[in-house]
Design a protein around this motif. Structure first.
Motif, PDB file in Angstrom:
ATOM      1  N   ALA A  46       0.813  -1.209   0.000  1.00 16.69           N
ATOM      2  CA  ALA A  46       0.000   0.000   0.000  1.00 16.69           C
ATOM      3  C   ALA A  46       0.848   1.262   0.000  1.00 16.69           C
ATOM      4  O   ALA A  46       0.469   2.264  -0.560  1.00 16.69           O
ATOM      5  N   GLY A  47       1.985   1.230   0.633  1.00 15.39           N
ATOM      6  CA  GLY A  47       2.824   2.415   0.719  1.00 15.39           C
ATOM      7  C   GLY A  47       2.347   3.367   1.800  1.00 15.39           C
ATOM      8  O   GLY A  47       1.181   3.371   2.191  1.00 15.39           O
ATOM      9  N   GLY A  48       3.263   4.192   2.277  1.00 22.28           N
ATOM     10  CA  GLY A  48       2.977   5.090   3.394  1.00 22.28           C
ATOM     11  C   GLY A  48       1.796   6.028   3.177  1.00 22.28           C
ATOM     12  O   GLY A  48       0.907   6.108   4.014  1.00 22.28           O
ATOM     13  N   PRO A  49       1.746   6.719   2.042  1.00 22.76           N
ATOM     14  CA  PRO A  49       0.661   7.681   1.847  1.00 22.76           C
ATOM     15  C   PRO A  49      -0.718   7.021   1.894  1.00 22.76           C
ATOM     16  O   PRO A  49      -1.707   7.683   2.128  1.00 22.76           O
ATOM     17  N   LEU A  50      -0.771   5.741   1.627  1.00 16.68           N
ATOM     18  CA  LEU A  50      -2.060   5.041   1.623  1.00 16.68           C
ATOM     19  C   LEU A  50      -2.241   4.229   2.900  1.00 16.68           C
ATOM     20  O   LEU A  50      -2.954   3.230   2.931  1.00 16.68           O
ATOM     21  N   GLU A  91     -19.505  -3.690  -6.852  1.00 10.46           N
ATOM     22  CA  GLU A  91     -19.815  -2.820  -5.707  1.00 10.46           C
ATOM     23  C   GLU A  91     -18.788  -2.987  -4.578  1.00 10.46           C
ATOM     24  O   GLU A  91     -18.538  -2.067  -3.809  1.00 10.46           O
ATOM     25  N   VAL A  92     -18.184  -4.156  -4.518  1.00 15.75           N
ATOM     26  CA  VAL A  92     -17.137  -4.371  -3.508  1.00 15.75           C
ATOM     27  C   VAL A  92     -15.869  -3.630  -3.935  1.00 15.75           C
ATOM     28  O   VAL A  92     -15.227  -2.932  -3.140  1.00 15.75           O
ATOM     29  N   ILE A  97     -11.943   0.952  -3.624  1.00 12.30           N
ATOM     30  CA  ILE A  97     -11.368   2.140  -4.267  1.00 12.30           C
ATOM     31  C   ILE A  97     -11.734   3.400  -3.469  1.00 12.30           C
ATOM     32  O   ILE A  97     -10.907   4.281  -3.253  1.00 12.30           O
ATOM     33  N   ALA A  98     -12.971   3.444  -3.000  1.00 13.72           N
ATOM     34  CA  ALA A  98     -13.400   4.616  -2.217  1.00 13.72           C
ATOM     35  C   ALA A  98     -12.597   4.741  -0.923  1.00 13.72           C
ATOM     36  O   ALA A  98     -12.456   5.838  -0.382  1.00 13.72           O
ATOM     37  N   MET A  99     -12.080   3.622  -0.435  1.00 13.91           N
ATOM     38  CA  MET A  99     -11.243   3.678   0.772  1.00 13.91           C
ATOM     39  C   MET A  99      -9.810   4.094   0.444  1.00 13.91           C
ATOM     40  O   MET A  99      -8.943   4.097   1.304  1.00 13.91           O
ATOM     41  N   MET A 178     -16.477  -0.451   3.866  1.00  9.55           N
ATOM     42  CA  MET A 178     -16.072  -1.149   2.639  1.00  9.55           C
ATOM     43  C   MET A 178     -17.306  -1.591   1.841  1.00  9.55           C
ATOM     44  O   MET A 178     -17.259  -1.701   0.619  1.00  9.55           O
ATOM     45  N   GLY A 179     -18.397  -1.807   2.549  1.00  8.81           N
ATOM     46  CA  GLY A 179     -19.619  -2.263   1.866  1.00  8.81           C
ATOM     47  C   GLY A 179     -20.577  -1.138   1.528  1.00  8.81           C
ATOM     48  O   GLY A 179     -21.747  -1.378   1.218  1.00  8.81           O
TER      49      GLY A 179
END
Ligand SMILES: Nc1ncnc2c1ncn2[C@@H]1O[C@H](COP(=O)(O)OP(=O)(O)OP(=O)(O)O)[C@@H](O)[C@H]1O
Length: 279
Positions: A46-50, A91-92, A97-99, A178-179
């Motif tokens: 994921a890396g630090g910024p994420l 939708e999952v 992505i929204a997170m 997440m949902g």
């Protein structure tokens, strides 16, 4: 093969009469002598910024062997480098992505293909705090549940057990976030409440609870577990080490195991590491 942990394995403790296999057993991997060791330079994808975190290398042999299997792209256990590769429900994927999750963390790379395999498999893995285990098992839960009808939306299909009500609430909130894009998703907490709520029924596809309350609700038939597909025990060794709570977990698991083959994920902490096990 690296040394076995000194304490009895999680599998031994959770299922005495029907031994649960480790990742290594499941994948029928090559001999330990031929399995290359994972080097120490892996970082969380994921890396630090994420909000990603550094992954400290596991010291259990099963992960080394699994990693070896996943290095072969022809093997179904090959790890994924993107969430798109997992063929998630749209939708999952949208929720992920929204997170702001751009790509799976290292733990997720390894566990998600296994978690989502058909037929469902057992798995034991381990990783340290903050490496994405909760997100991994929540993603699998959301991917596996079917909420296409109002009846299914009210039928417990995934049960996540946690050792404290605070943790249960946190996990429930991760499930809900997440949902977000899953229409009709109901998430309920089965945690100790006041007497006024004692008679309530659980009518949600995803239930996050503490073992004692869940066991009590099952006993009172306030939660119908016949539709259960996935069982998760977060911080499993923490729960199993606490005598009464461990018994409750085992009873919850056994109450339905003989009737159907649901998937179990155990996520635990042990010597600063955590394990996951899946049925
Ligand atoms: N693939 C990812 N990309 C970016 N951020 C992620 C990813 N997976 C998880 N995260 C974020 O990293 C943080 C830690 O993730 P998570 O809670 O799943 O880890 P954990 O291993 O369960 O941690 P803990 O042991 O503390 O419960 C959370 O804020 C989560 O939203």
């Amino acid at each position: 093969m690296a040394e076995t942990p000194a304490t009895p394995s999680l599998a031994d403790r959770i299922t005495k009469d029907e031994p649960i296999k480790s990742w290594a057993d499941e994948v029928d991997s090559p001999s330990a002598e031929s399995a290359p060791r994972v080097d120490n330079s892996q970082l969380d994808g994921a890396g630090g910024p994420l909000n990603g975190s550094e992954l400290r290398e596991p010291d259990y042999a099963v992960e080394i062997k699994l990693s070896d299997m996943q290095a072969d792209p022809n093997n179904p256990l090959f790890s994924v480098k993107s969430f798109e590769e997992l063929n998630l429900k749209p939708e999952v994927l949208k929720g992920v992505i929204a997170m702001n999750f751009r790509r799976p963390s290292k733990v997720q790379e390894r566990t998600l293909p296994l978690l989502m395999m058909e037929p469902r498999h057992n798995m034991i893995g381990q990783s340290q705090s903050g490496t994405g285990k909760t997100a991994a098992f929540v993603l699998n839960v959301l991917q596996r549940i079917d909420i296409s009808t109002p009846q299914l939306q009210s039928t417990p299909q995934a049960l996540i057990l946690a050792p404290s009500r605070e943790l249960a609430r946190q996990i429930a909130s991760v499930v809900s976030i997440m949902g977000t894009f899953m229409e009709g998703l109901k998430v309920e907490a089965a945690i100790p409440t006041g007497p006024a709520e004692r008679g309530r029924r659980i009518e949600a596809a995803v239930v996050v609870g503490t073992p004692g309350t869940v066991q009590d609700m099952i006993r009172r038939k306030a939660m119908d577990m016949r539709g259960l597909q996935v069982l998760v025990l977060d911080e499993a060794d923490n729960m199993l080490d606490q005598g009464g709570m461990g018994d409750q977990c085992i009873r919850v698991k056994r109450s339905y195991y003989s009737q159907q083959h649901f998937q179990t994920t155990l996520s635990n902490m042990h010597n600063n590491s955590r394990q996951m096990q899946i049925r």
